[in-house]
Structures are given as C-alpha cells and as structure tokens.
Scaffold this motif. Sequence first.
Motif, PDB file in Angstrom:
ATOM      1  N   THR A   1      -5.928  -1.959  -6.752  1.00  0.00           N
ATOM      2  CA  THR A   1      -5.972  -1.076  -5.584  1.00  0.00           C
ATOM      3  C   THR A   1      -7.354  -0.456  -5.455  1.00  0.00           C
ATOM      4  O   THR A   1      -7.882   0.108  -6.420  1.00  0.00           O
TER       5      THR A   1
ATOM      6  N   GLU B   1      -5.186   3.049   4.540  1.00  0.00           N
ATOM      7  CA  GLU B   1      -4.334   2.690   3.398  1.00  0.00           C
ATOM      8  C   GLU B   1      -3.600   1.417   3.759  1.00  0.00           C
ATOM      9  O   GLU B   1      -3.096   1.303   4.885  1.00  0.00           O
ATOM     10  N   TYR B   2      -3.549   0.461   2.848  1.00  0.00           N
ATOM     11  CA  TYR B   2      -2.725  -0.721   3.129  1.00  0.00           C
ATOM     12  C   TYR B   2      -2.090  -1.315   1.888  1.00  0.00           C
ATOM     13  O   TYR B   2      -2.595  -1.197   0.788  1.00  0.00           O
ATOM     14  N   ASP B   3      -0.935  -1.902   2.133  1.00  0.00           N
ATOM     15  CA  ASP B   3      -0.204  -2.663   1.121  1.00  0.00           C
ATOM     16  C   ASP B   3      -0.574  -4.120   1.393  1.00  0.00           C
ATOM     17  O   ASP B   3      -0.172  -4.695   2.410  1.00  0.00           O
TER      18      ASP B   3
ATOM     19  N   HIS C   1      -4.477  -4.141  -2.748  1.00  0.00           N
ATOM     20  CA  HIS C   1      -4.105  -2.982  -1.939  1.00  0.00           C
ATOM     21  C   HIS C   1      -5.275  -2.012  -1.802  1.00  0.00           C
ATOM     22  O   HIS C   1      -6.265  -2.115  -2.514  1.00  0.00           O
ATOM     23  N   ALA C   2      -5.140  -1.048  -0.888  1.00  0.00           N
ATOM     24  CA  ALA C   2      -6.173  -0.016  -0.757  1.00  0.00           C
ATOM     25  C   ALA C   2      -5.544   1.315  -0.385  1.00  0.00           C
ATOM     26  O   ALA C   2      -4.621   1.364   0.431  1.00  0.00           O
ATOM     27  N   LYS C   3      -6.016   2.381  -1.015  1.00  0.00           N
ATOM     28  CA  LYS C   3      -5.563   3.729  -0.667  1.00  0.00           C
ATOM     29  C   LYS C   3      -6.520   4.398   0.299  1.00  0.00           C
ATOM     30  O   LYS C   3      -6.126   5.293   1.040  1.00  0.00           O
TER      31      LYS C   3
ATOM     32  N   TYR D   1       3.091  -4.125  -6.968  1.00  0.00           N
ATOM     33  CA  TYR D   1       1.946  -3.284  -7.336  1.00  0.00           C
ATOM     34  C   TYR D   1       1.643  -3.341  -8.832  1.00  0.00           C
ATOM     35  O   TYR D   1       0.739  -2.655  -9.298  1.00  0.00           O
TER      36      TYR D   1
END
Lengths: 244, 244
Positions: free
Chosen positions: B238, B9-11, B56-58, B127
């Motif tokens: 995301t 996960e990243y912001d 972003h990525a979850k 976001y």
Amino acid sequence: MRNIKLTIEYDGTNYLGWQKQKNGATIQGTLEEAIKLLTKEEIELVGSSRTDTGVHAKAFIANFKTNSTIPADKFREAINHKLPEDIVIIKSEEVDINFHSRYDAKGKTYSYSIINRDIYPAIGRNYLYHIKKKLNINSMKEACKYFIGTYDFSAFKSSGSSVKTSIRTIKDLHIDEENEIIKIYVTGDGFLYNMVRIIVGTLLMVGNNKIKPEEITNIIESKDRQKAGICVPAKGLTLEKVYY
Amino acid sequence: MRNIKLTIEYDGTNYLGWQKQKNGATIQGTLEEAIKLLTKEEIELVGSSRTDTGVHAKAFIANFKTNSTIPADKFREAINHKLPEDIVIIKSEEVDINFHSRYDAKGKTYSYSIINRDIYPAIGRNYLYHIKKKLNINSMKEACKYFIGTYDFSAFKSSGSSVKTSIRTIKDLHIDEENEIIKIYVTGDGFLYNMVRIIVGTLLMVGNNKIKPEEITNIIESKDRQKAGICVPAKGLTLEKVYY
C-alpha cells in the motif's frame, strides 16, 4: 459415528448470512456442500449462532457428525480445498459425540469496526462502517460501563425472533482506537437478535453527544426499543470468539 | 487554466495498476473518465508514480489541468459521485500551475502487510500476504537498519524499467506487529521498479533464518538481483504517503 468441530473464518460480504436458504449463497450451505463432496454423506452442520447477511467471523464454531474415516485434523485441508477463498477452516478436531456448537456455547465476543473521518473508505470498505462526524470517544468509553452486568435487554432487540427471556449478561464492553479506526468489543453469555448492532448504535448516540453516558441505564430499564439507537450496518460486525 | 491536486485512496484488487492501458480497468483510466464526464474536457491526470496490478493506496497524489469553474474543493464530491466504490477522492485542492505530481515528489512511504499463521486468511485476503512458517521478527527488525542510507539498490530492482541511476536513499524502514499481522513500513526519496517488494522478500529471508541480518550489506554491495529475495505479491503493498 464421530463428531467433528470446525473453527471457521469467513468474509460475509457475499453471503446471505450463516443459515441455509433458497434465495442465495449462505455460509452454512456452502460449507455443507463442500463437506458432502468430501464425505459422500448427508451431513448437517450445526452452527454456534446465526450471523446475518454481511456479518463476518474470525472463529465461528460449527460441528457435524460423520462416519468418514478421514483423520479429524485432515478435514481442515480437505474441506478448504473445496471452498471459495472467502471461507476458510482454521481448525478441525474430533470432539465428544454430545458436543453441540449452539447449545453448549457459554458466551461470545463480537467486534464492531468504525472508520471516523470525513470521507468513506475504499480500502477495507466491506469491514468498516463510516461515520463522518467526529465522535466523542471518551464519552463512548464512559458509556460502556453502564452496559456491563445482567439486565433485561429488550430495548436492544429487533423484532422477528422468539426467545424465552431477554435477560442477558454483558461481561465486557470496551473500545480501542487507532487513528481514524474505532473498534468496539463486546463479550456476553449470549445476544438477542441484532443486540450488538443496537448497542453500537446507542453508543453512537453518546458519541454524537445526543445523550449522556449515564442515560444508558434509563434506556436499559425502559425496555423500549424506540429509546435505543439504530441498528448499525452488518458489515462492521465480526464474531471474534465463541466460548465453551 | 487551473491545476487541481487530488489525494486518492484506492483498493487496487480489481485494477491493472495505475497506468492507463487497453487490456482492462486501471486507476488512472477510471479517474480520467470520471473527471471528463464532469468537466467535458480532454484532461490528462498525472500520477505520483505507477503502482502495479493489485497494489493499494491510502493517499496517492495526482493532478490535472482544467478550465472548469467548479470550486477546487468541490471536485472531491463531484468526482466521487462518478467513481466505483473502490476509488475515493480524499481531498481536492487548487495548487500552483507548475505543480507536477511525479516530478515534484520528494519521497514516499509504503507499507507491506503480512499475516503470519498456519492458514491463509478469508478476512482481509486482498490486503495480506500469507506466510505459514513462523517468522523471526526480531531478526527482521535487526535487518532493517542495514537498508537505511544512500546506496546503489541494483540488487533490489526488477528488470523492465529504465532509470538513469539505481542510487536511492532509504530514510526509514521499520516493522510493527500485532498478533499475527506484521506491517513493514519503508520511506525513501524514491523506489526502483519492485524495490519495496524485493526488500520485503529479502527481509523474509532473514525472518526464515536463511541469512543473517548483517548479510544485507553484502547483498546491497553485490548489486546482484539473484542475491536478494523474491518479489513478494502485490496485494500486501500500500502506498501510504507522498511527500512534496
């Protein structure tokens, strides 16, 4: 002289809370500087409450008196132009000269956001309190009803504030959940120092099966801060609404 | 030699996207440095795709090969310990030596988040893409169905990438809304460069009543980038999931 009411959204991550101080940036201080740049007056911005370091707000209310001839609704854009991106005026309007953001407030709604999973979050990390152990949400929901009503909430008050009475009325307390995000909403006529965060900390004792929902009543009646839960971190807390 | 798969996960706010580069911090570069500190090896981290600056990525997927004797599930904590707080390993596991994060990916789901109200947000501003004018959500929902299927999506591709074919399959495209937040979810077998962001930009043409939902088919058939909508900002995007 006119009285201007502001509705303000802010991300409290980078501020030492609402109230002005010399140690660093605050919401009140940042807003006052922006307004002074605009009106060239020595204004004082009255806030509906004092939020702590790291606490957020979706609709904080503040008011200031001014002799400026700027139309009331134009203050929004004019002030926003001078603010950093983590503070935004949502609405500006003229109100009765006697309106006072703090004294006239009849109640407030706060939310507290928790992420309940085995690892802490990267996304939204400034808005979420991470709890690793799976919470018993049904018990927490059951516990909510024991808080609703008019009680002496001394057990849910941090020291360091002086108030005439610790009696407050909680009108609503409920929990929404979606996947791993848990949001706790509480509405009351007013809150003691850290009261919302200690209520959440106590709900977590229920969620961790350390106490039963019905034991909330005993904790309230004890008026003993030691019997209630921890004061959970500020970053999960958001002022949602102020009622007048 | 073992093959370790990471779910990450990243912001993306403070990174120049996934792929390593010399101009500044990237997700891949930051992760590789953390893993090298741990394994004392020259590892190469293969990612499931290249996300752009600010995306972003979850649950981004990556894998690397190692001779380290660290148990596979212990990599998570060990790497997290060396990472900044905006990148978090969610899961680490050993996979077949031939597993390849990018080549083996069968599909992906992305989300795109919009805040639709008259003023930009302070909370969640990294976001959310802000759209001031009230969107016609019903028309946007209607438009979604014209994207679903297997088509040549040349009209929805930014220049700057070389791919063998522009034919892709969109398996699902739908919109969730809650108050002023609109979330668009798209699932496909793969996406062309900026394809998701241009699909969202085109849905916004529908939401602004500039084109009718059924005109989506003409835009797809035209294969003309000029006929599709803008490439909306990265911060609303995301990566939700990668399928294998």
